[in-house]
Design an enzyme around this catalytic site. Structure first.
Site, PDB file in Angstrom:
ATOM      1  N   HIS A  94      -4.869   3.359   4.492  1.00  0.00           N
ATOM      2  CA  HIS A  94      -3.498   2.901   4.237  1.00  0.00           C
ATOM      3  C   HIS A  94      -2.589   4.124   4.114  1.00  0.00           C
ATOM      4  CE1 HIS A  94       0.015   1.155   2.333  1.00  0.00           C
ATOM      5  NE2 HIS A  94      -0.401   0.003   2.796  1.00  0.00           N
ATOM      6  N   GLU A  96      -0.325   4.851   2.183  1.00  0.00           N
ATOM      7  CA  GLU A  96      -0.152   5.364   0.812  1.00  0.00           C
ATOM      8  C   GLU A  96      -1.352   6.204   0.384  1.00  0.00           C
ATOM      9  OE1 GLU A  96       0.926   1.596  -0.991  1.00  0.00           O
ATOM     10  OE2 GLU A  96       2.782   1.643   0.189  1.00  0.00           O
ATOM     11  N   GLY A 172       7.490  -1.185   2.715  1.00  0.00           N
ATOM     12  CA  GLY A 172       8.235  -1.240   1.471  1.00  0.00           C
ATOM     13  C   GLY A 172       9.691  -0.827   1.596  1.00  0.00           C
ATOM     14  N   SER A 211       7.020  -4.581   5.640  1.00  0.00           N
ATOM     15  CA  SER A 211       8.178  -5.446   5.343  1.00  0.00           C
ATOM     16  C   SER A 211       8.128  -6.798   6.051  1.00  0.00           C
ATOM     17  CB  SER A 211       9.487  -4.710   5.654  1.00  0.00           C
ATOM     18  OG  SER A 211       9.618  -3.573   4.824  1.00  0.00           O
TER      19      SER A 211
HETATM   20  P1  PGA Z   1       5.181  -4.144   2.487  1.00  0.00           P
HETATM   21  O1  PGA Z   1       3.781  -3.359   2.465  1.00  0.00           O
HETATM   22  O2  PGA Z   1       4.919  -5.499   3.065  1.00  0.00           O
HETATM   23  O3  PGA Z   1       5.615  -4.193   1.053  1.00  0.00           O
HETATM   24  O4  PGA Z   1       6.109  -3.337   3.360  1.00  0.00           O
HETATM   25  C1  PGA Z   1       2.845  -3.483   3.501  1.00  0.00           C
HETATM   26  C2  PGA Z   1       1.635  -2.619   3.205  1.00  0.00           C
HETATM   27  O5  PGA Z   1       1.792  -1.513   2.694  1.00  0.00           O
HETATM   28  O6  PGA Z   1       0.472  -3.013   3.457  1.00  0.00           O
END
Ligand code: PGA
Length: 249
Positions: A94, A96, A172, A211
């Site tokens: 991911h 992140e 996000g 998103s």
């Molecule tokens: P989001 O995150 O839908 O809040 O943009 C998606 C993700 O990180 O898997």
């Protein structure tokens, strides 16, 4: 025919009480759907959520795992433990983790292999940053991230894996890739797979993430190479997540 998968990535949100009410809302509203549904709670709550969805068609996955099977790795969680908790899936790579925790392509590949060794299905996340897209490097980045795993795990390993295309600039941020941008990236990844194994490529599920909301899900899911979504923020509200599941049906 690929079955659509709608997966909720809860990230670092939740509590025993909030998880219970979120799952209750999800299960109460979940009608017969051709789509597969999965949730990815924080690791600490895997067992709780596995218990809450028992007997219902909702898969549970973890958000990350160690590349090692066991050992002196304080704070890490092994694939075998995730499996032991009753989960079936695990996210790897991911953004992140890649960008927030400095995970390299090589480490992501090790984690992918560790997941499969533990009997879990890895959901391999890939995606370019805004700077990379603006520099016209999207395909180069996706190819590099995908090849790192393919070269380490072997093409056959993709038969039991899911891909998630998640442009970093759309996660996000409220800024979604257009259905056409998603389709283009998904087609690129599927073609890359097909150059190794056409059969696996045609059955490989590629989710879109970034998103996704009830209002844009249907148009994205309608694209031929989009096989569902990885949903962050909108998966934390059961009504929104249910609407996205309905859009995949
Ligand atoms: P989001 O995150 O839908 O809040 O943009 C998606 C993700 O990180 O898997």
């Amino acid at each position: 025919m690929r079955r659509k998968l709608v997966a909720g990535n809860w990230k670092m949100f939740g509590s025993v009480a909030r998880n219970a009410s979120l799952v209750r809302g999800l299960l109460d509203g979940l009608t017969d759907t051709p789509a597969e549904v999965a949730v990815f709670p924080p690791a600490l709550y895997l067992q709780q959520v596995v218990g809450l969805v028992a007997g219902r068609p909702v898969l549970v996955g973890a958000q990350d795992l160690s590349p090692f099977a066991e050992g002196a790795y304080t704070g890490d969680i092994a694939g075998g433990m995730i499996k032991d908790a009753g989960a079936r899936l695990v996210l790897v790579g991911h953004s992140e983790r890649r960008h927030g925790h400095g995970e390299s392509d090589a480490l992501v590949a090790e984690k992918f292999c560790a997941a499969q060794a533990a009997g879990l299905t890895p959901v391999l996340c890939l995606g370019e940053t805004l700077a990379e897209r603006d520099a016209d490097q999207t395909e180069q980045v996706l190819g590099r991230q995908f090849d790192a795993v393919l070269n380490r795990a072997g093409a056959a390993a993709m038969a039991d894996a899911v891909l998630a295309y998640e442009p970093v600039w759309a996660i996000g941020t409220g800024r979604t890739a257009s259905p056409e941008q998603a389709e283009e990236a998904h087609l690129f990844l599927r073609s890359r797979m097909a150059s190794h194994d056409a059969m696996i490529a045609s059955s490989l599920r590629i989710l879109y993430g970034g998103s996704v909301k009830a209002s844009n899900a249907e148009a994205i899911f309608a694209k031929p190479n989009v096989d569902g979504g990885l949903i962050g923020g909108a998966s934390l509200v059961s009504g929104d997540f249910l609407a996205i599941i309905a859009a995949a049906s």
